[in-house]
Enzyme design. Structure first.
Site, PDB file in Angstrom:
ATOM      1  N   HIS A   1       0.857  -1.201   0.000  1.00  0.00           N
ATOM      2  CA  HIS A   1       0.000   0.000   0.000  1.00  0.00           C
ATOM      3  C   HIS A   1       0.883   1.236   0.000  1.00  0.00           C
ATOM      4  O   HIS A   1       1.831   1.313   0.770  1.00  0.00           O
ATOM      5  CB  HIS A   1      -0.907   0.018   1.239  1.00  0.00           C
TER       6      HIS A   1
ATOM      7  N   PRO B   1      -3.747   0.564  18.841  1.00  0.00           N
ATOM      8  CA  PRO B   1      -3.489   0.075  17.478  1.00  0.00           C
ATOM      9  C   PRO B   1      -3.703   1.121  16.374  1.00  0.00           C
ATOM     10  O   PRO B   1      -3.455   0.846  15.217  1.00  0.00           O
ATOM     11  CB  PRO B   1      -4.447  -1.096  17.323  1.00  0.00           C
TER      12      PRO B   1
ATOM     13  N   LYS C   1       1.350  -0.021  15.114  1.00  0.00           N
ATOM     14  CA  LYS C   1       2.747  -0.143  15.548  1.00  0.00           C
ATOM     15  C   LYS C   1       3.053  -1.403  16.350  1.00  0.00           C
ATOM     16  O   LYS C   1       4.210  -1.791  16.464  1.00  0.00           O
ATOM     17  CB  LYS C   1       3.118   1.078  16.400  1.00  0.00           C
TER      18      LYS C   1
ATOM     19  N   TYR D   1       4.261   6.445  10.000  1.00  0.00           N
ATOM     20  CA  TYR D   1       3.352   5.332   9.689  1.00  0.00           C
ATOM     21  C   TYR D   1       4.091   4.207   8.954  1.00  0.00           C
ATOM     22  O   TYR D   1       3.966   3.044   9.313  1.00  0.00           O
ATOM     23  CB  TYR D   1       2.186   5.834   8.828  1.00  0.00           C
TER      24      TYR D   1
HETATM   25  P1  FAS Z   1       1.761 -11.734  21.568  1.00  0.00           P
HETATM   26  O1  FAS Z   1       0.766 -11.378  22.626  1.00  0.00           O
HETATM   27  O2  FAS Z   1       1.346 -11.760  20.135  1.00  0.00           O
HETATM   28  O3  FAS Z   1       2.353 -13.205  21.873  1.00  0.00           O
HETATM   29  C1  FAS Z   1       2.606 -13.607  23.199  1.00  0.00           C
HETATM   30  C2  FAS Z   1       2.511 -15.129  23.224  1.00  0.00           C
HETATM   31  O4  FAS Z   1       2.893 -15.579  24.533  1.00  0.00           O
HETATM   32  C3  FAS Z   1       1.077 -15.611  22.978  1.00  0.00           C
HETATM   33  O5  FAS Z   1       1.072 -16.626  22.002  1.00  0.00           O
HETATM   34  C4  FAS Z   1       0.651 -16.152  24.339  1.00  0.00           C
HETATM   35  O6  FAS Z   1      -0.235 -17.258  24.227  1.00  0.00           O
HETATM   36  C5  FAS Z   1       1.975 -16.568  24.946  1.00  0.00           C
HETATM   37  N1  FAS Z   1       1.951 -16.586  26.418  1.00  0.00           N
HETATM   38  C6  FAS Z   1       1.387 -15.671  27.238  1.00  0.00           C
HETATM   39  N2  FAS Z   1       1.571 -16.036  28.526  1.00  0.00           N
HETATM   40  C7  FAS Z   1       2.278 -17.198  28.504  1.00  0.00           C
HETATM   41  C8  FAS Z   1       2.766 -18.067  29.503  1.00  0.00           C
HETATM   42  N3  FAS Z   1       2.536 -17.820  30.798  1.00  0.00           N
HETATM   43  N4  FAS Z   1       3.442 -19.184  29.117  1.00  0.00           N
HETATM   44  C9  FAS Z   1       3.665 -19.440  27.806  1.00  0.00           C
HETATM   45  N5  FAS Z   1       3.210 -18.659  26.793  1.00  0.00           N
HETATM   46  C10 FAS Z   1       2.537 -17.553  27.157  1.00  0.00           C
HETATM   47  N6  FAS Z   1      -1.292  -4.393  16.708  1.00  0.00           N
HETATM   48  C11 FAS Z   1      -1.412  -3.717  15.543  1.00  0.00           C
HETATM   49  O7  FAS Z   1      -0.402  -3.204  15.060  1.00  0.00           O
HETATM   50  N7  FAS Z   1      -2.635  -3.611  14.911  1.00  0.00           N
HETATM   51  C12 FAS Z   1      -3.766  -4.202  15.423  1.00  0.00           C
HETATM   52  O8  FAS Z   1      -4.850  -4.089  14.861  1.00  0.00           O
HETATM   53  C13 FAS Z   1      -3.683  -4.931  16.612  1.00  0.00           C
HETATM   54  N8  FAS Z   1      -4.782  -5.563  17.123  1.00  0.00           N
HETATM   55  C14 FAS Z   1      -4.651  -6.267  18.285  1.00  0.00           C
HETATM   56  C15 FAS Z   1      -5.763  -6.957  18.826  1.00  0.00           C
HETATM   57  C16 FAS Z   1      -5.649  -7.655  20.024  1.00  0.00           C
HETATM   58  C17 FAS Z   1      -6.855  -8.380  20.598  1.00  0.00           C
HETATM   59  C18 FAS Z   1      -4.416  -7.664  20.729  1.00  0.00           C
HETATM   60  C19 FAS Z   1      -4.296  -8.366  22.061  1.00  0.00           C
HETATM   61  C20 FAS Z   1      -3.318  -7.015  20.191  1.00  0.00           C
HETATM   62  C21 FAS Z   1      -3.422  -6.315  18.960  1.00  0.00           C
HETATM   63  N9  FAS Z   1      -2.316  -5.669  18.379  1.00  0.00           N
HETATM   64  C22 FAS Z   1      -2.412  -4.988  17.230  1.00  0.00           C
HETATM   65  C23 FAS Z   1      -1.025  -5.742  18.976  1.00  0.00           C
HETATM   66  C24 FAS Z   1      -0.438  -7.066  18.610  1.00  0.00           C
HETATM   67  O9  FAS Z   1      -0.337  -7.187  17.217  1.00  0.00           O
HETATM   68  C25 FAS Z   1       0.873  -7.173  19.327  1.00  0.00           C
HETATM   69  O10 FAS Z   1       1.634  -5.984  19.197  1.00  0.00           O
HETATM   70  C26 FAS Z   1       1.686  -8.338  18.858  1.00  0.00           C
HETATM   71  O11 FAS Z   1       0.891  -9.479  18.989  1.00  0.00           O
HETATM   72  C27 FAS Z   1       2.947  -8.398  19.726  1.00  0.00           C
HETATM   73  O12 FAS Z   1       3.533  -9.637  19.542  1.00  0.00           O
HETATM   74  P2  FAS Z   1       4.208 -10.405  20.788  1.00  0.00           P
HETATM   75  O13 FAS Z   1       5.027  -9.455  21.557  1.00  0.00           O
HETATM   76  O14 FAS Z   1       4.803 -11.629  20.210  1.00  0.00           O
HETATM   77  O15 FAS Z   1       2.990 -10.765  21.780  1.00  0.00           O
HETATM   78  C1  PHB Z   2      -5.497  -3.996  10.607  1.00  0.00           C
HETATM   79  O1  PHB Z   2      -5.664  -4.907  11.452  1.00  0.00           O
HETATM   80  O2  PHB Z   2      -5.678  -4.167   9.371  1.00  0.00           O
HETATM   81  C2  PHB Z   2      -5.074  -2.631  11.106  1.00  0.00           C
HETATM   82  C3  PHB Z   2      -5.086  -2.372  12.471  1.00  0.00           C
HETATM   83  C4  PHB Z   2      -4.708  -1.125  12.929  1.00  0.00           C
HETATM   84  C5  PHB Z   2      -4.323  -0.139  12.016  1.00  0.00           C
HETATM   85  C6  PHB Z   2      -4.307  -0.409  10.652  1.00  0.00           C
HETATM   86  C7  PHB Z   2      -4.700  -1.659  10.190  1.00  0.00           C
HETATM   87  O3  PHB Z   2      -3.957   1.094  12.461  1.00  0.00           O
END
Ligand code: FAS
Ligand code: PHB
Length: 384
Positions: A72, A288, A292, A380
């Site tokens: 994009h 979000p 980032k 961004y």
């Molecule tokens: P993660 O949370 O992805 O991974 C951590 C892992 O550790 C998980 O698999 C978990 O099961 C495991 N874990 C936890 N406790 C444990 C334990 N006690 N023992 C063993 N394993 C354990 N970011 C965006 O940029 N855009 C978005 O739209 C967006 N939407 C999101 C929606 C939700 C619901 C959430 C929660 C986050 C969102 N994020 C978004 C942020 C997300 O993308 C995170 O930044 C990203 O998953 C970070 O990756 P990790 O640091 O690997 O953490």
């Molecule tokens: C997406 O999940 O596509 C997403 C989430 C947050 C943003 C942009 C895209 O700011």
């Protein structure tokens, strides 16, 4: 059991770290509490910064991303009855983002680790951290894993951060008075690019995952349950917030995933203690709005993998000692940008007329001034 790096968490941070260490001949074991199926199906982020794509491609796990990811070159800011494109390709020639679901990144990393004989333990129980100051080890499900270093990649609700003794970490937090209701719908995107919409009813985001699947978000009250939002209500609200400019019609279809994400900013300082290093959401959370979260996790892991490489190759702990300092500058830049995008586009106190006029004036400036638009664009797509 013994390994060089014990990694807690098989999200993007833990999996990428394990892969980058493997490329450097450093052994690791990944301990994940959920099942492989759960981890690979968990819907989260969707936007990869330029630097994140480069990291994954250079690490040899970007083939499907390059095939299926959607490059994009701009986003739309929509407010009042207007829509304005922030044109990355004109403001920052050669820099772009790629839309590719986080769950796809996770699938690619798991496949690469397992193909290389990587040791990922799914559905482990009771992970606990011990002896962080000198000879660390992990226990889980009645087993013990001795390691030289532990990487806490277990997300915001993990066990790593709480394992640090009280008084060592300083946490900074900001809660926002709203959440995001996110959905996936089996319907072609209604526009080529992402649309960030500011309306008096609240914020809405039009995103996508593929030519057949759209991703949407709605600003909702902080205690919202997805059950409060049947499909009809979701489509009606998305239309009310996105069909605000002539000629734009929102395509609707089957909603097959629904979830509510709280909006918070959070940073832990330092991101390390003894032989424990925190990476990704275990150390910081961003709202979000700036896309980032996933990209910050990748950035932390790039720094940590280099520092561990130097440590195991030469015995020098200099880069490890400087890990937090090297990460926190980018973390706080992302915190500020995510806060800026969130305050620019979300509806706060509904009877704050002055605040609302400030927002619209700010949007007018960002969409009219090349300098202001470039500021948004360079944050961004991702700073070097
Ligand atoms: P993660 O949370 O992805 O991974 C951590 C892992 O550790 C998980 O698999 C978990 O099961 C495991 N874990 C936890 N406790 C444990 C334990 N006690 N023992 C063993 N394993 C354990 N970011 C965006 O940029 N855009 C978005 O739209 C967006 N939407 C999101 C929606 C939700 C619901 C959430 C929660 C986050 C969102 N994020 C978004 C942020 C997300 O993308 C995170 O930044 C990203 O998953 C970070 O990756 P990790 O640091 O690997 O953490
Ligand atoms: C997406 O999940 O596509 C997403 C989430 C947050 C943003 C942009 C895209 O700011």
């Amino acid at each position: 059991m013994r390994t060089q790096v014990g990694i807690i968490g098989a999200g993007p941070a833990g999996l990428l770290l394990s892969h980058l260490l493997h490329l450097r001949g450093i052994s690791s074991v990944v301990l994940e509490k959920r099942s492989r199926d759960h981890v690979e199906r968990r819907v989260r982020a969707g936007v990869l910064e330029h630097g994140t794509v480069d990291t994954l491609v250079q690490a040899g796990v970007g083939a499907r991303l390059l095939r299926e990811g959607l490059p994009h070159h701009g986003i739309e800011l929509r407010y009042g009855a207007e829509s304005h494109r922030i044109a990355f390709d004109q403001l920052l020639p050669g820099r772009s983002i790629t839309v590719y679901g986080q769950q796809e990144v996770v699938k690619d990393l798991i496949a690469a680790r397992l193909a290389a004989g990587g040791d990922i333990r799914f559905e482990v129980t009771d992970v606990a951290l011990h002896a962080l100051e000198d000879r660390p080890y992990l226990t889980f499900g009645g087993e013990r894993l001795d390691c030289d270093v532990i990487a806490g990649c277990d997300g915001f609700h993990g066990v790593s951060r709480p394992a640090v003794p009280d008084g060592v970490l300083t946490t900074y937090e900001r809660a926002y008075p709203f959440a995001w209701l996110g959905i996936l719908a089996r319907v072609p995107p209604s526009a080529e690019e992402l649309i960030y919409a500011r309306t008096d009813r609240g914020f809405a985001l039009h995103s996508m995952r593929s030519p057949e699947v759209s991703r949407f978000y709605l600003q909702v009250p902080p205690d919202t349950s997805a059950d409060d939002w049947p499909d009809e209500r979701i489509w009606a609200e998305l239309k009310a917030r996105l069909e605000t400019v002539p000629g734009f019609t929102l395509a609707t279809g089957e909603i097959f995933d629904k979830g509510v994400t709280p909006m918070r900013g959070f940073v832990t300082e330092p991101m390390q203690y003894g032989r424990l290093y925190l990476a990704g959401d275990a150390a910081h959370i961003v709202p979000p709005t700036g896309a980032k979260g996933l990209n910050l996790a990748v950035a932390d892991v790039r720094v940590l993998a280099e520092a561990l490489d130097a440590f195991f190759a030469t015995g020098s702990a200099d880069l490890l000692d400087g890990y937090s300092r090297a990460c926190l500058k980018r973390v706080w830049r992302a915190q500020h940008f995510s806060w800026w995008m969130t305050t620019l586009l979300h509806t706060f106190d509904t009877d704050d007329d002055y605040g609302r006029r400030l927002q619209v004036s700010h949007l007018d400036y960002v969409t009219a001034s090349e300098a202001a638009a470039t500021t948004l664009a360079e944050n961004y797509v991702g700073l070097p």
